[in-house]
Design a protein around this motif. Sequence first.
Motif, PDB file in Angstrom:
ATOM      1  N   ILE A  24       2.507   7.589  48.504  1.00 49.58           N
ATOM      2  CA  ILE A  24       3.801   7.168  49.054  1.00 49.58           C
ATOM      3  C   ILE A  24       4.715   6.652  47.953  1.00 49.58           C
ATOM      4  O   ILE A  24       5.871   7.061  47.833  1.00 49.58           O
ATOM      5  N   CYS A  25       4.198   5.739  47.146  1.00 48.05           N
ATOM      6  CA  CYS A  25       5.025   5.052  46.149  1.00 48.05           C
ATOM      7  C   CYS A  25       5.525   5.970  45.045  1.00 48.05           C
ATOM      8  O   CYS A  25       6.581   5.712  44.456  1.00 48.05           O
ATOM      9  N   ASN A  26       4.801   7.045  44.744  1.00 51.35           N
ATOM     10  CA  ASN A  26       5.203   7.948  43.668  1.00 51.35           C
ATOM     11  C   ASN A  26       6.233   8.980  44.103  1.00 51.35           C
ATOM     12  O   ASN A  26       6.562   9.888  43.330  1.00 51.35           O
ATOM     13  N   THR A  27       6.737   8.863  45.318  1.00 52.57           N
ATOM     14  CA  THR A  27       7.824   9.733  45.765  1.00 52.57           C
ATOM     15  C   THR A  27       9.161   9.114  45.374  1.00 52.57           C
ATOM     16  O   THR A  27       9.232   7.951  44.974  1.00 52.57           O
ATOM     17  N   SER A  28      10.216   9.894  45.520  1.00 54.78           N
ATOM     18  CA  SER A  28      11.564   9.374  45.273  1.00 54.78           C
ATOM     19  C   SER A  28      12.253   9.014  46.584  1.00 54.78           C
ATOM     20  O   SER A  28      13.475   8.920  46.655  1.00 54.78           O
ATOM     21  N   PHE A  29      11.466   8.801  47.638  1.00 59.18           N
ATOM     22  CA  PHE A  29      12.022   8.427  48.927  1.00 59.18           C
ATOM     23  C   PHE A  29      12.740   7.089  48.827  1.00 59.18           C
ATOM     24  O   PHE A  29      12.467   6.279  47.925  1.00 59.18           O
ATOM     25  N   SER A  30      13.608   6.840  49.781  1.00 61.85           N
ATOM     26  CA  SER A  30      14.258   5.531  49.861  1.00 61.85           C
ATOM     27  C   SER A  30      13.195   4.481  50.185  1.00 61.85           C
ATOM     28  O   SER A  30      12.127   4.807  50.712  1.00 61.85           O
ATOM     29  N   GLU A  31      13.502   3.236  49.872  1.00 63.77           N
ATOM     30  CA  GLU A  31      12.559   2.154  50.157  1.00 63.77           C
ATOM     31  C   GLU A  31      12.278   2.063  51.655  1.00 63.77           C
ATOM     32  O   GLU A  31      11.158   1.760  52.079  1.00 63.77           O
ATOM     33  N   GLU A  32      13.303   2.353  52.452  1.00 61.61           N
ATOM     34  CA  GLU A  32      13.129   2.319  53.912  1.00 61.61           C
ATOM     35  C   GLU A  32      12.145   3.397  54.368  1.00 61.61           C
ATOM     36  O   GLU A  32      11.274   3.144  55.206  1.00 61.61           O
ATOM     37  N   LYS A  33      12.283   4.614  53.777  1.00 60.08           N
ATOM     38  CA  LYS A  33      11.382   5.701  54.139  1.00 60.08           C
ATOM     39  C   LYS A  33       9.959   5.406  53.680  1.00 60.08           C
ATOM     40  O   LYS A  33       8.990   5.656  54.409  1.00 60.08           O
ATOM     41  N   LYS A  34       9.834   4.863  52.479  1.00 62.91           N
ATOM     42  CA  LYS A  34       8.498   4.511  51.982  1.00 62.91           C
ATOM     43  C   LYS A  34       7.833   3.487  52.901  1.00 62.91           C
ATOM     44  O   LYS A  34       6.647   3.562  53.183  1.00 62.91           O
ATOM     45  N   GLN A  35       8.627   2.531  53.381  1.00 62.41           N
ATOM     46  CA  GLN A  35       8.074   1.489  54.240  1.00 62.41           C
ATOM     47  C   GLN A  35       7.588   2.068  55.563  1.00 62.41           C
ATOM     48  O   GLN A  35       6.587   1.593  56.122  1.00 62.41           O
ATOM     49  N   GLU A  36       8.250   3.115  56.053  1.00 60.82           N
ATOM     50  CA  GLU A  36       7.803   3.768  57.278  1.00 60.82           C
ATOM     51  C   GLU A  36       6.387   4.308  57.105  1.00 60.82           C
ATOM     52  O   GLU A  36       5.544   4.160  57.996  1.00 60.82           O
ATOM     53  N   TYR A  37       6.150   4.936  55.962  1.00 61.44           N
ATOM     54  CA  TYR A  37       4.807   5.456  55.688  1.00 61.44           C
ATOM     55  C   TYR A  37       3.811   4.312  55.475  1.00 61.44           C
ATOM     56  O   TYR A  37       2.666   4.372  55.959  1.00 61.44           O
ATOM     57  N   MET A  38       4.244   3.273  54.764  1.00 62.36           N
ATOM     58  CA  MET A  38       3.357   2.135  54.515  1.00 62.36           C
ATOM     59  C   MET A  38       2.947   1.460  55.819  1.00 62.36           C
ATOM     60  O   MET A  38       1.810   0.986  55.955  1.00 62.36           O
ATOM     61  N   ASN A  39       3.857   1.448  56.771  1.00 62.97           N
ATOM     62  CA  ASN A  39       3.553   0.815  58.062  1.00 62.97           C
ATOM     63  C   ASN A  39       2.412   1.522  58.780  1.00 62.97           C
ATOM     64  O   ASN A  39       1.664   0.918  59.532  1.00 62.97           O
ATOM     65  N   VAL A  40       2.283   2.837  58.547  1.00 61.24           N
ATOM     66  CA  VAL A  40       1.170   3.591  59.132  1.00 61.24           C
ATOM     67  C   VAL A  40      -0.160   3.027  58.628  1.00 61.24           C
ATOM     68  O   VAL A  40      -1.124   2.888  59.388  1.00 61.24           O
ATOM     69  N   LEU A  41      -0.196   2.672  57.350  1.00 60.26           N
ATOM     70  CA  LEU A  41      -1.420   2.132  56.761  1.00 60.26           C
ATOM     71  C   LEU A  41      -1.650   0.680  57.188  1.00 60.26           C
ATOM     72  O   LEU A  41      -2.776   0.289  57.514  1.00 60.26           O
ATOM     73  N   ILE A  42      -0.575  -0.086  57.193  1.00 61.69           N
ATOM     74  CA  ILE A  42      -0.670  -1.502  57.555  1.00 61.69           C
ATOM     75  C   ILE A  42      -1.154  -1.669  58.990  1.00 61.69           C
ATOM     76  O   ILE A  42      -1.979  -2.536  59.296  1.00 61.69           O
ATOM     77  N   ASN A  43      -0.647  -0.804  59.868  1.00 65.52           N
ATOM     78  CA  ASN A  43      -0.989  -0.928  61.289  1.00 65.52           C
ATOM     79  C   ASN A  43      -2.409  -0.489  61.586  1.00 65.52           C
ATOM     80  O   ASN A  43      -2.903  -0.650  62.702  1.00 65.52           O
ATOM     81  N   LYS A  44      -3.095   0.077  60.606  1.00 67.23           N
ATOM     82  CA  LYS A  44      -4.494   0.443  60.789  1.00 67.23           C
ATOM     83  C   LYS A  44      -5.408  -0.698  60.408  1.00 67.23           C
ATOM     84  O   LYS A  44      -6.588  -0.667  60.533  1.00 67.23           O
TER      85      LYS A  44
END
Length: 379
Positions: free
Chosen positions: A359-379
């Motif tokens: 996730i972090c090595n993409t050039s996505f916006s911080e908001e988009k990265k957080q969306e993906y991170m939330n998938v991991l956090i919620n597990k």
Amino acid sequence: MRKILVSLAALVFTLAGMAQTKAVKVESPIVTEKDFLWYVEQKEAWKALTQKNPTDETAWLNYYHAARYMRWYHQEDTTAQQVIREMSQAIPDTYTYNYCAYSHGTGETDGDKYAEAALAKLPENMQFFDYDCWICYLAMKCDEQRMGQMAKRYFDSGIYSEAVLRYSYNELAGMEPGAIFLSSGDTAIIPKWLIQEGMGLHRDKTIICIPFLGVKEYREWLNKKLDMNLPEWEDGAYDSYEVYEQAILQAIIDKYASKVYFSATTPPSTMEPWKQNLYNEGLLLKYSQKPYNNLAVKRRNVEERYMMEYLLVSFRPEWTSGQRLSANYAVLLADLLPYYAKHDQKRYDWLMRRLVSGICNTSFSEEKKQEYMNVLINK
């Protein structure tokens, strides 16, 4: 009156800005995604260069590509068709014209004429667009010899995204021998051909491009490849092409059952008739008539078959599609985290680090990265 003058001034300023826009090479959204306005500006910039030098094939190619991707945002836009008409007058006997004419009208009656004319004039230094277009054309025409040569040349060129290739390699590695892979997207299908023909690996797997099923030649090739008789549209038993396509896929599933895999990136609407029998094994969805411990298979794939070290660091800029696939590991593998947290802390830390890096090595916006991170956090 003052409001009208202000509006006109703003319009003139906008058009002037577009006219002064620097012409930049137009890449596929698969490589670098831009917004609609960017493509409009580039269309005007490259159009101006074709008017300045009507035989400049590079300018015509970029003019066409900009117009083509404008249509991705507005399906009713006909600019690309106009560009083809202009090109037919300016550079009718060139590779660029025949490539663009085929690309714009893929599947039309005279498409083969443009394709073969272009293939007879292939440039020595081919680009992404050239390789992508012709490998698909040759695969659809079931010309295995030329397609294999094109795939090998494409792989050897080094143009293709490493991240997309590695993701596809992991998909192939997760399948059982003799598997049948079904999908529709360019980045789901093409890299597997490159791996098979360019690396000589996983050649036992049959890669089926779902959009090609409407082509009779392709169905005839599949009949021989799969040793079966697929339904024919001419049978007249189908109310729509969608129903017909489902009948073909059903026939393949009926014969090969648990050897059939769908890419997780396949549109849900395509997989809808079989969703109750599709089991996630990591990056793929496998068909099975009976429930089984697919999470155990997923763990095996992650621990033994997938090569995921590349997610930790990227040594060159990646395609937009490659970045999305790298981040997609988090979505598809997050459900393993609770198991590892309970049974294997070391493996949990190992997997979490790779998913977070993807996730972090993409050039996505911080908001988009957080969306993906939330998938991991919620597990």
